[in-house]
Design a protein around this motif. Structure first.
Motif, PDB file in Angstrom:
ATOM      1  N   ASP A 166       0.692  -1.539  -0.425  1.00 27.43           N
ATOM      2  CA  ASP A 166       0.613  -0.206  -0.041  1.00 27.43           C
ATOM      3  C   ASP A 166       0.964   0.934  -0.242  1.00 27.43           C
ATOM      4  O   ASP A 166       0.539   2.744   0.288  1.00 27.43           O
ATOM      5  CB  ASP A 166      -1.010  -0.440   1.462  1.00 27.43           C
ATOM      6  N   ILE A 167       1.901   1.302  -0.236  1.00 23.03           N
ATOM      7  CA  ILE A 167       2.892   2.568   0.018  1.00 23.03           C
ATOM      8  C   ILE A 167       3.046   3.000  -1.270  1.00 23.03           C
ATOM      9  O   ILE A 167       2.804   2.469  -2.442  1.00 23.03           O
ATOM     10  CB  ILE A 167       4.719   2.037   0.002  1.00 23.03           C
ATOM     11  N   GLU A 168       2.680   3.846  -2.160  1.00 24.58           N
ATOM     12  CA  GLU A 168       2.491   4.873  -2.776  1.00 24.58           C
ATOM     13  C   GLU A 168       3.391   5.687  -2.713  1.00 24.58           C
ATOM     14  O   GLU A 168       4.114   6.749  -1.659  1.00 24.58           O
ATOM     15  CB  GLU A 168       0.927   5.471  -2.935  1.00 24.58           C
ATOM     16  N   CYS A 169       3.823   6.239  -4.587  1.00 26.58           N
ATOM     17  CA  CYS A 169       5.297   6.713  -4.760  1.00 26.58           C
ATOM     18  C   CYS A 169       4.769   7.626  -5.830  1.00 26.58           C
ATOM     19  O   CYS A 169       3.813   7.042  -6.431  1.00 26.58           O
ATOM     20  CB  CYS A 169       6.611   6.256  -4.455  1.00 26.58           C
ATOM     21  N   PHE A 170       5.271   8.758  -5.742  1.00 27.07           N
ATOM     22  CA  PHE A 170       5.200   9.641  -6.931  1.00 27.07           C
ATOM     23  C   PHE A 170       6.154   8.831  -8.358  1.00 27.07           C
ATOM     24  O   PHE A 170       7.210   8.833  -7.981  1.00 27.07           O
ATOM     25  CB  PHE A 170       6.224  11.391  -7.320  1.00 27.07           C
ATOM     26  N   SER A 171       6.044   9.165  -9.689  1.00 26.38           N
ATOM     27  CA  SER A 171       7.003   8.633 -10.515  1.00 26.38           C
ATOM     28  C   SER A 171       7.799  10.040 -10.654  1.00 26.38           C
ATOM     29  O   SER A 171       7.863  10.533 -10.228  1.00 26.38           O
ATOM     30  CB  SER A 171       5.844   8.663 -12.006  1.00 26.38           C
TER      31      SER A 171
END
Length: 211
Positions: free
Chosen positions: A3-8
């Motif tokens: 569930d870890i979200e990151c930006f490109s």
């Protein structure tokens, strides 16, 4: 954790460009917009960043001393269920007190902020020189994301993105853990296990290309 979200990288470029936008008269749309660029280049917790004072910044050695944290706690002096932000003299974890290097982007951000509120005690300060509250930064950040056409997520996503970019460059988990100020390397490993596994898979693929 899946569930870890990151930006490109492309999303980060769009976010950074929006964060420092100005009105036609030259006034900043987001007065503290630089904090977005600072966070994604340092990986600091929002409380650590907002507790930073100019005395904690060493421009000569390009380093920042992380030794305080700002937390949201219940106001026990009031009979009502109210909360207030309190600056702690210590960081969140035993390894939270640390010295982190500042890259060129972080230094440029600090120099820009110096011209805006260099007379204030805090690096990130209001127009009156007072400390900035995390909820205000989060509100600003979500406004930036909306104007970029991106999904609304919390400012902590910038910290995850910092870690993700380091792993993508092949930085080892121990170094990432130290930069993030985690109390144990295991916490970093458990948090970013899927990113580490992707890095390991890419490393093995390299062998195939050299045979």
């Amino acid at each position: 954790k899946s569930d870890i979200e990151c930006f490109s990288d492309d999303e980060i470029r769009r976010i950074e460009a929006e964060a420092v936008k100005c009105y036609k008269n030259g006034k900043r749309i987001y007065r503290m917009g630089e904090i977005v660029i600072f966070l994604v280049n340092t990986g600091l917790r929002i409380g650590e960043a907002l507790a930073l004072e100019w005395a904690d910044i060493d421009f000569k050695t390009r380093k920042a001393h992380i030794r305080k944290n700002m937390v949201y706690v219940k106001d026990r002096s009031s009979s009502e269920k109210s909360y207030q932000y309190v600056k702690q003299r210590s960081t969140k974890t035993k390894n939270g007190s640390r010295i982190i290097p500042l890259n060129a982007a972080a230094i440029r951000t600090l120099m820009s902020l110096k011209s805006i509120n260099g007379s204030a005690k805090y690096v990130f300060a209001t127009s009156k020189g007072k400390r900035v509250f995390p909820r205000n930064i989060d509100r600003m950040f979500r406004s930036i994301l909306k104007n970029c056409g991106l999904k609304s997520v919390g400012v902590h996503t910038l910290r995850h993105t910092f870690a993700s970019r380091l792993f993508a460059k092949g930085v080892d988990v121990k170094t990432v853990s130290e930069l993030l100020g985690h109390s144990e390397v295991g916490i970093t490993y458990d948090t970013y296990i899927h990113l580490i596994q992707e890095q390991q898979a890419a490393a093995v693929d390299i062998l195939e290309n050299v045979l």
